[in-house]
Design an enzyme around this catalytic site. Sequence first.
Site, PDB file in Angstrom:
ATOM      1  N   ASP A  28     -10.027   3.194   2.541  1.00 51.67           N
ATOM      2  CA  ASP A  28     -10.170   2.447   3.803  1.00 51.67           C
ATOM      3  C   ASP A  28     -10.885   3.262   4.889  1.00 51.67           C
ATOM      4  O   ASP A  28     -11.824   2.779   5.523  1.00 51.67           O
ATOM      5  CB  ASP A  28      -8.799   2.007   4.327  1.00 51.67           C
TER       6      ASP A  28
ATOM      7  N   ALA B  99      -2.632   3.694  16.453  1.00 53.10           N
ATOM      8  CA  ALA B  99      -2.169   4.854  15.689  1.00 53.10           C
ATOM      9  C   ALA B  99      -1.333   4.397  14.498  1.00 53.10           C
ATOM     10  O   ALA B  99      -0.363   5.047  14.113  1.00 53.10           O
ATOM     11  CB  ALA B  99      -1.380   5.790  16.596  1.00 53.10           C
ATOM     12  N   GLY B 100      -1.716   3.289  13.901  1.00 50.50           N
ATOM     13  CA  GLY B 100      -1.053   2.790  12.693  1.00 50.50           C
ATOM     14  C   GLY B 100      -1.746   3.361  11.464  1.00 50.50           C
ATOM     15  O   GLY B 100      -2.512   4.330  11.549  1.00 50.50           O
TER      16      GLY B 100
ATOM     17  N   GLY C 191     -16.058  -5.642  11.579  1.00 52.36           N
ATOM     18  CA  GLY C 191     -15.204  -5.084  10.528  1.00 52.36           C
ATOM     19  C   GLY C 191     -15.641  -5.440   9.113  1.00 52.36           C
ATOM     20  O   GLY C 191     -15.089  -4.914   8.148  1.00 52.36           O
TER      21      GLY C 191
ATOM     22  N   LYS D 104       0.803  -1.235   0.000  1.00 50.79           N
ATOM     23  CA  LYS D 104       0.000   0.000   0.000  1.00 50.79           C
ATOM     24  C   LYS D 104       0.838   1.288   0.000  1.00 50.79           C
ATOM     25  O   LYS D 104       0.427   2.281  -0.581  1.00 50.79           O
ATOM     26  CB  LYS D 104      -0.951   0.017   1.198  1.00 50.79           C
TER      27      LYS D 104
ATOM     28  N   GLU E 160      -6.077  13.237  -2.644  1.00 48.82           N
ATOM     29  CA  GLU E 160      -5.752  13.777  -1.325  1.00 48.82           C
ATOM     30  C   GLU E 160      -5.845  12.701  -0.232  1.00 48.82           C
ATOM     31  O   GLU E 160      -5.044  12.669   0.698  1.00 48.82           O
ATOM     32  CB  GLU E 160      -6.716  14.919  -1.026  1.00 48.82           C
TER      33      GLU E 160
ATOM     34  N   ILE F 155     -12.068  -3.102  13.358  1.00 51.72           N
ATOM     35  CA  ILE F 155     -11.829  -3.153  11.908  1.00 51.72           C
ATOM     36  C   ILE F 155     -11.449  -4.558  11.443  1.00 51.72           C
ATOM     37  O   ILE F 155     -11.380  -4.824  10.265  1.00 51.72           O
ATOM     38  CB  ILE F 155     -10.757  -2.140  11.457  1.00 51.72           C
TER      39      ILE F 155
END
Length: 277
Positions: A103, A129-130, A241, A66, A78, A218
């Site tokens: 996502d 916080a990934g 998720g 990704k 953006e 998720i």
Amino acid sequence: MRSWYAVIGDPIEHSMSPLMHNAWMAEENRDASYIPVHVLPENLEQSVVALKTLGCSGWNITIPHKEKIIPYLDELDESAQKMGAVNTVVKQLDGTYKGYNTDGLGFVRSLEKEVGNGHRNKRVLVIGAGGAARGIAFALVATGYTHITIANRTVSKAKVICAELDIEAKAISLNEAAEQLEQFEILVQTTSAGLNNSEFTLPFSMKQLSTTAIVADIVYNPLMTPFLKEAKKKGATVVTGLGMFIHQGALAYSYWTGTYPKAEVVSDLLLEQLGGN
Ligand code: ATR
């Protein structure tokens, strides 16, 4: 001419994207198909050149490509720029290829399909916080959510995301999150804590969870994660998720075709595929 789409990743055999996109294409009688392609990290650049040369109409990207695919694309939306990651590539009218990231918005669509859009002024706690947390935090703000706190094992990473958001958001530790849990009305679990272990450990204690909270994860395999099970025991409303997976795909599909496909066309198929989980 028949259009063709793909998903690239390593590994790729467990991806449910081909099943989902082919079902939507069949439902709409499109002269199109969607194939899984196994791309090893060392072959990423050549594979992108090949997809472009062969006229692929668009493709999805999954782990581990990704971020690394970015230099090989012609343009970035953006959403992908802010996240530094691309999950969808679209062939544009002039034949160039543009990267998007669906996502985060896929998560918000899924959440609002389940619980409605009347919660945008509620206090949201994003756990982790990934890359996934970053996308979700940006999409929540873009949709109009105004109260966001990010809790992470490494608080400095949560601080970096908070500083980039257009609203004032707070970064806290997992312990602080556990202590203050009662005040959060929406929880979003994005960490990979325990994902690869059979012994799943919750990222923190859920003792203080409000019984009226909305709790989302998720992860969709298993559908009811230990985190959601714990939340359900407390009486919270849970959001699995699977909806995020469907809506990140639906957004990609809509960028390719101009039509937003119906989630219900694929949900039973996907549930069956996940069978027993
Ligand atoms: P993704 O792109 O799926 O978000 P990632 O970027 O590797 O994956 O992020 C994984 C997240 O899970 C991070 O927030 C990570 O916390 P750190 O930033 O402190 O590394 C979190 N995470 C992973 N294992 C964890 C664990 N055992 N307990 C708590 N948090 C964990």
